[in-house]
Motif scaffolding. Structure first.
Motif, PDB file in Angstrom:
ATOM      1  N   SER A 265      -8.827  11.971 -10.062  1.00  8.46           N
ATOM      2  CA  SER A 265      -8.030  10.859  -9.555  1.00  8.46           C
ATOM      3  C   SER A 265      -6.913  11.357  -8.636  1.00  8.46           C
ATOM      4  N   TYR A 266      -6.206  12.414  -9.068  1.00 11.75           N
ATOM      5  CA  TYR A 266      -5.090  12.855  -8.226  1.00 11.75           C
ATOM      6  C   TYR A 266      -5.581  13.483  -6.918  1.00 11.75           C
TER       7      TYR A 266
ATOM      8  N   ALA B 107       2.330   6.711  -6.821  1.00 12.80           N
ATOM      9  CA  ALA B 107       1.213   7.476  -7.408  1.00 12.80           C
ATOM     10  C   ALA B 107       1.282   8.946  -6.983  1.00 12.80           C
ATOM     11  N   LEU B 108       1.587   9.150  -5.710  1.00 13.89           N
ATOM     12  CA  LEU B 108       1.633  10.511  -5.153  1.00 13.89           C
ATOM     13  C   LEU B 108       2.703  11.358  -5.839  1.00 13.89           C
TER      14      LEU B 108
ATOM     15  N   VAL C  13       2.436   3.610 -15.215  1.00 12.77           N
ATOM     16  CA  VAL C  13       2.973   3.323 -13.874  1.00 12.77           C
ATOM     17  C   VAL C  13       1.991   3.863 -12.811  1.00 12.77           C
ATOM     18  N   TYR C  14       1.456   5.071 -13.056  1.00 11.25           N
ATOM     19  CA  TYR C  14       0.501   5.669 -12.108  1.00 11.25           C
ATOM     20  C   TYR C  14      -0.713   4.760 -11.930  1.00 11.25           C
ATOM     21  N   LEU C  15      -1.251   4.264 -13.070  1.00 11.30           N
ATOM     22  CA  LEU C  15      -2.462   3.430 -12.998  1.00 11.30           C
ATOM     23  C   LEU C  15      -2.204   2.111 -12.272  1.00 11.30           C
TER      24      LEU C  15
ATOM     25  N   HIS D 296       0.813  -1.207   0.000  1.00 13.31           N
ATOM     26  CA  HIS D 296       0.000   0.000   0.000  1.00 13.31           C
ATOM     27  C   HIS D 296       0.859   1.275   0.000  1.00 13.31           C
ATOM     28  N   ILE D 297       1.830   1.346   0.908  1.00 13.14           N
ATOM     29  CA  ILE D 297       2.595   2.606   1.005  1.00 13.14           C
ATOM     30  C   ILE D 297       3.568   2.771  -0.174  1.00 13.14           C
ATOM     31  N   SER D 298       4.096   1.645  -0.679  1.00 12.88           N
ATOM     32  CA  SER D 298       5.032   1.772  -1.814  1.00 12.88           C
ATOM     33  C   SER D 298       4.272   2.244  -3.059  1.00 12.88           C
ATOM     34  N   ALA D 299       3.113   1.611  -3.318  1.00  8.48           N
ATOM     35  CA  ALA D 299       2.318   2.003  -4.490  1.00  8.48           C
ATOM     36  C   ALA D 299       1.777   3.429  -4.305  1.00  8.48           C
ATOM     37  N   GLY D 300       1.303   3.739  -3.083  1.00  2.00           N
ATOM     38  CA  GLY D 300       0.764   5.092  -2.812  1.00  2.00           C
ATOM     39  C   GLY D 300       1.821   6.150  -3.035  1.00  2.00           C
TER      40      GLY D 300
END
Ligand code: HEM
Length: 224
Positions: free
Chosen positions: A158-159, A70-71, A96-98, A63-67
């Protein structure tokens, strides 16, 4: 709805300045959030460092790595210059964002459904996970249909949702709002407010832009 092709309108340096400042501010706040709230999990990989998350550490790490990805990628995607000059890079970062949102929201939903902090908190976070996946999914579907303007609008939504957890931390942990009592009511209120209010504000701005461009188009059609 106007049908300009992304990046077709010439923009002076002065006209770009407000957007550049806003995107830089978003990136700096996102980097601060990662430094304060995320890094310590990588540096303290032990039961003490993870606390209640130790039993669900796999979910939290995904969760935190993907978040984080994206962030930190999100703001670059709004740069018109990047799109104009390096369209391939924009597309790659978009993919990559998706993927990051897909992994982050699935792991976020798992954490929400298994949270030890009660059903109201869990429901708020599960709704946020759903909004995270839905807004990014709509942006993806729109670009697959080559609807560039609709894609851009969904990327804005989304952002805002990606940024919601940062907004939550700022509301909950800082300034006068952090002193609201009781703690539980404050957190549950902010876990909804951190995305519902920014999305409402974004909707007003996006729809005003749409109304204006439709009105302009109607006037031009009448004149010609
Ligand atoms: C926007 C959609 C998001 C949802 C639905 C979501 C969901 C969650 C959930 C359910 C938890 C566990 C909370 C608990 O058990 O009490 C959590 C914790 C956490 N999330 Fe997210 N999250 C989101 C975005 C992000 C983003 C973009 C980041 C950036 C890296 C992030 C970083 C964290 C961190 C560091 C924690 C650990 C606990 C904390 O510091 O509060 N989250 N998140």
């Amino acid at each position: 709805m106007s049908t300009y092709v992304s990046g077709a309108r010439p923009h002076s340096w002065a006209a770009r300045l407000p957007k550049t400042i806003a995107l830089t501010a978003l990136l700096l706040i996102a980097a601060w959030f990662v430094y304060v709230y995320v890094f310590h999990y990588y540096l303290n990989y032990n039961p003490n460092g993870f606390g209640v998350f130790w039993a669900r550490r796999g979910g939290l790490l995904i969760h935190i790595s993907a978040g984080m990805v994206a962030l930190l990628i999100g703001p670059w995607q709004f740069s018109r210059r990047l799109r104009q000059r390096h369209l391939g890079l924009h597309r790659l970062m978009g993919r990559v964002y998706l993927v990051a949102v897909a992994c982050g929201s699935s792991a976020g939903l798992y954490l929400a459904l298994t949270t030890p902090f009660g059903w109201a908190w869990g429901t708020g976070l599960a709704a946020l996970a759903l909004a995270w996946a839905t807004t990014a999914g709509m942006a993806f579907y729109a670009i697959k249909q080559r609807q560039i303007q609709i894609h851009q609008e969904w990327m804005v939504r989304s952002y805002m949702v990606t940024f919601a957890f940062v907004t939550f931390r700022m509301l909950n942990d800082m300034g006068p709002t952090s002193r609201l009592q009781p703690d539980n009511d404050r957190a549950i209120t902010f876990v909804w407010a951190c995305w519902v209010i920014p999305l409402l504000a974004a909707e007003v701005v996006l729809q005003l832009r749409s109304i204006r461009s439709l009105t302009r188009l109607r006037r031009q059609t009448k004149l010609s």
